[in-house]
Design a protein around this motif. Sequence first.
Motif, mmCIF file in Angstrom:
data_model
loop_
_atom_site.group_PDB
_atom_site.id
_atom_site.type_symbol
_atom_site.label_atom_id
_atom_site.label_comp_id
_atom_site.label_asym_id
_atom_site.label_seq_id
_atom_site.Cartn_x
_atom_site.Cartn_y
_atom_site.Cartn_z
ATOM 1 N N GLY A 298 0.819 -1.217 0.000
ATOM 2 C CA GLY A 298 0.000 0.000 0.000
ATOM 3 C C GLY A 298 0.848 1.260 0.000
ATOM 4 N N CYS A 299 1.959 1.240 0.741
ATOM 5 C CA CYS A 299 2.842 2.409 0.788
ATOM 6 C C CYS A 299 3.469 2.690 -0.579
ATOM 7 C CB CYS A 299 3.930 2.202 1.839
ATOM 8 S SG CYS A 299 3.329 2.255 3.544
ATOM 9 N N GLU A 300 3.799 1.640 -1.308
ATOM 10 C CA GLU A 300 4.328 1.828 -2.660
ATOM 11 C C GLU A 300 3.267 2.448 -3.570
ATOM 12 O OE1 GLU A 300 5.734 -1.979 -3.903
ATOM 13 O OE2 GLU A 300 7.410 -2.009 -2.485
ATOM 14 N N GLU A 301 2.012 2.015 -3.401
ATOM 15 C CA GLU A 301 0.929 2.602 -4.186
ATOM 16 C C GLU A 301 0.758 4.084 -3.844
ATOM 17 O OE1 GLU A 301 -3.783 1.847 -5.299
ATOM 18 O OE2 GLU A 301 -2.794 0.551 -3.830
ATOM 19 N N LEU A 302 0.911 4.427 -2.567
ATOM 20 C CA LEU A 302 0.813 5.831 -2.165
ATOM 21 C C LEU A 302 1.898 6.670 -2.830
ATOM 22 C CD1 LEU A 302 0.087 5.759 1.670
ATOM 23 C CD2 LEU A 302 -1.425 6.600 -0.128
ATOM 24 N N GLN A 303 3.108 6.150 -2.862
ATOM 25 C CA GLN A 303 4.187 6.908 -3.500
ATOM 26 C C GLN A 303 3.883 7.151 -4.976
ATOM 27 O OE1 GLN A 303 8.151 5.208 -2.456
ATOM 28 N NE2 GLN A 303 7.041 4.140 -0.846
ATOM 29 N N THR A 304 3.355 6.128 -5.649
ATOM 30 C CA THR A 304 3.003 6.272 -7.061
ATOM 31 C C THR A 304 1.887 7.301 -7.242
ATOM 32 O OG1 THR A 304 3.629 3.971 -7.482
ATOM 33 C CG2 THR A 304 2.215 5.039 -9.111
ATOM 34 N N LEU A 305 0.856 7.222 -6.392
ATOM 35 C CA LEU A 305 -0.253 8.174 -6.461
ATOM 36 C C LEU A 305 0.235 9.605 -6.235
ATOM 37 C CD1 LEU A 305 -3.182 6.416 -4.553
ATOM 38 C CD2 LEU A 305 -3.199 7.171 -6.928
ATOM 39 N N GLY A 306 1.088 9.755 -5.236
ATOM 40 C CA GLY A 306 1.593 11.087 -4.923
ATOM 41 C C GLY A 306 2.412 11.679 -6.052
ATOM 42 N N LEU A 307 3.250 10.859 -6.667
ATOM 43 C CA LEU A 307 4.057 11.328 -7.796
ATOM 44 C C LEU A 307 3.168 11.696 -8.981
ATOM 45 C CD1 LEU A 307 7.031 8.802 -7.649
ATOM 46 C CD2 LEU A 307 7.216 11.294 -7.458
ATOM 47 N N ARG A 308 2.157 10.869 -9.234
ATOM 48 C CA ARG A 308 1.285 11.092 -10.387
ATOM 49 C C ARG A 308 0.465 12.372 -10.229
ATOM 50 N NH1 ARG A 308 -2.385 6.374 -10.714
ATOM 51 N NH2 ARG A 308 -0.464 5.292 -11.237
ATOM 52 N N SER A 309 -0.020 12.599 -9.002
ATOM 53 C CA SER A 309 -0.894 13.758 -8.771
ATOM 54 C C SER A 309 -0.136 15.009 -8.349
ATOM 55 C CB SER A 309 -1.929 13.415 -7.696
ATOM 56 O OG SER A 309 -1.298 13.198 -6.441
ATOM 57 N N GLY A 310 1.128 14.856 -7.979
ATOM 58 C CA GLY A 310 1.895 15.990 -7.474
ATOM 59 C C GLY A 310 1.612 16.310 -6.025
ATOM 60 N N ASP A 311 1.025 15.362 -5.290
ATOM 61 C CA ASP A 311 0.670 15.573 -3.884
ATOM 62 C C ASP A 311 1.854 15.184 -3.007
ATOM 63 O OD1 ASP A 311 -0.389 15.434 -1.258
ATOM 64 O OD2 ASP A 311 -2.397 15.043 -2.040
ATOM 65 N N ARG A 312 2.547 16.184 -2.489
ATOM 66 C CA ARG A 312 3.762 15.946 -1.704
ATOM 67 C C ARG A 312 3.454 15.235 -0.390
ATOM 68 N NH1 ARG A 312 8.026 19.458 -3.069
ATOM 69 N NH2 ARG A 312 8.599 19.750 -0.898
ATOM 70 N N GLN A 313 2.330 15.561 0.224
ATOM 71 C CA GLN A 313 1.996 14.916 1.493
ATOM 72 C C GLN A 313 1.750 13.423 1.296
ATOM 73 O OE1 GLN A 313 -1.683 16.039 3.447
ATOM 74 N NE2 GLN A 313 -0.751 15.803 5.467
ATOM 75 N N VAL A 314 1.059 13.055 0.235
ATOM 76 C CA VAL A 314 0.796 11.643 -0.040
ATOM 77 C C VAL A 314 2.106 10.902 -0.306
ATOM 78 C CG1 VAL A 314 -0.256 10.056 -1.717
ATOM 79 C CG2 VAL A 314 -1.570 11.981 -0.804
ATOM 80 N N GLN A 315 3.008 11.527 -1.048
ATOM 81 C CA GLN A 315 4.319 10.909 -1.259
ATOM 82 C C GLN A 315 5.020 10.673 0.073
ATOM 83 O OE1 GLN A 315 6.878 12.608 -4.451
ATOM 84 N NE2 GLN A 315 5.132 13.951 -4.846
ATOM 85 N N ALA A 316 4.967 11.682 0.949
ATOM 86 C CA ALA A 316 5.623 11.552 2.260
ATOM 87 C C ALA A 316 4.991 10.440 3.076
ATOM 88 C CB ALA A 316 5.550 12.880 3.012
ATOM 89 N N TRP A 317 3.660 10.338 3.058
ATOM 90 C CA TRP A 317 2.995 9.238 3.776
ATOM 91 C C TRP A 317 3.528 7.884 3.297
ATOM 92 C CZ3 TRP A 317 -2.702 11.228 2.936
ATOM 93 C CH2 TRP A 317 -2.990 12.228 3.870
ATOM 94 N N GLY A 318 3.636 7.751 1.967
ATOM 95 C CA GLY A 318 4.108 6.482 1.432
ATOM 96 C C GLY A 318 5.530 6.165 1.857
ATOM 97 N N LEU A 319 6.395 7.164 1.828
ATOM 98 C CA LEU A 319 7.803 6.939 2.171
ATOM 99 C C LEU A 319 7.990 6.676 3.665
ATOM 100 C CD1 LEU A 319 9.290 9.740 -0.090
ATOM 101 C CD2 LEU A 319 9.728 7.294 -0.345
ATOM 102 N N ILE A 320 7.369 7.500 4.510
ATOM 103 C CA ILE A 320 7.535 7.315 5.958
ATOM 104 C C ILE A 320 6.862 6.018 6.398
ATOM 105 C CG2 ILE A 320 7.168 8.321 8.234
ATOM 106 C CD1 ILE A 320 7.024 11.064 6.877
ATOM 107 N N GLY A 321 5.668 5.737 5.855
ATOM 108 C CA GLY A 321 4.986 4.496 6.196
ATOM 109 C C GLY A 321 5.808 3.279 5.805
#
Length: 451
Positions: A298-321
């Motif tokens: 799920g965290c890998e999916e978050l990183q992909t979503l964040g990169l695709r949408s440009g959402d920095r917070q979502v990327q951070a959630w994926g990386l820290i999680g």
Amino acid sequence: RTLAEQYEAAGAQGGVAAAQLAQHWRQAGEPLRALRYLALAGEEALRGGAYGEAIALLGEALAITRRSEPSSLAAAGADERSLARWQRQLGEANHGLGRLSESRALLETAVARLGQPVPRAPLQLIGALAGESLRQARSLVRPGARGEPGPGPHDDLARAYTLLARLAYYDGEFAAAAHAALRGLNLAERGAPAPELAWSYAAVQLAASPVPPLAKLYRRRARAAADRLGHLPTHGWLAEAHGLYELGHGRWRRAEAALDLALAVGDRLGDQRRRAEAIAARCVAACYQGQFRRALVGCEELQTLGLRSGDRQVQAWGLIGAAENLLALGESAAAQELLGDAEALLDGARAEQLWLLALRARAALLRGDNPQAQRSADAAAAFIGPLPPLAVYTLGGHAALAEVRLALLAQHAPGDGRGIRQQRAAVRRACASLSRFALMFPVARPAALTW
């Protein structure tokens, strides 16, 4: 100009038509005539989850207002309420891309423009929180005392304050989050039935988490308000809020069922932010159940979503999680690398700063780098406040900080009396914060008892 006048005469509707009209009026050198269409196109983009486009359109509209005379704005129909709405919508769009500082500043400016500023000084905030609590208590005891819905920008204010509550939640500001949630609810109850009312009830449900009967009351009210509206995005937000509530109480099946519903609504609407928030909460649930490999997916999916949408917070959630789960699996080097990548993405959210720094301290401890563990733990401790933490997903950080503090105390040189006293004080502070976390969220009680 001719094309713009033809579009207007034909009564063109919708976001695309509004964007075209705005473009034609700008090319004709009449920005004030483009103003309304820029705002309409920005609102449509925001509704469709195109946050970057909404930021560009609404930002341009507000830039035109800053360059224009008040009399010209009045003639163009851009009154204070319109300007506040555009600022609020721009704040929402920035939140959708994880730009939390910009979002909060815009929302605070919007509510101040409407005559309802956010209290700044601590004593003002405490007084305002007490006042909103009393108003809501009166509303609970005597629902008829609210009166009939009256005129005024109640919906805009309620929506802005509900989002301000979430931003204060990310910052770990208990009093500010509680005040904004209650303020939003009290305003929504004075307005006509609208999604803001259901959202506000859901926000207060989360704030009332330590008092389950009260939280359940607001849950019922939120569902009743949403059912009356039949508004799918509202049902999605309510499902997410309920999933977070159940997650905080460790009721995994209920939490995951609610989050699955929120994710399904996000998929149906194409709302990438709603999808990301639901996936992030599901990752937290998996992690807390010891399903670390599942959480990593799920965290890998978050990183992909964040990169695709440009959402920095979502990327951070994926990386820290992902780092938290890797540390649980003993992979401290990989976790440290992900935490380094996440650090550049954080935008002032205190809860996430503590989460990252405490996990970095634990990674250093596992590598045997006690000096680095000490520095990271000290940095994380700077984000501990006297009130209970609010972000349930940061439990791993609070637990890691307590673990690191105790380990450093145990390994401290026995002859250094002053150093031992300082370490003991740091241990007490970290463990007290974890205990406050457990008061807010029962899911933290095992960690609080352990450390």
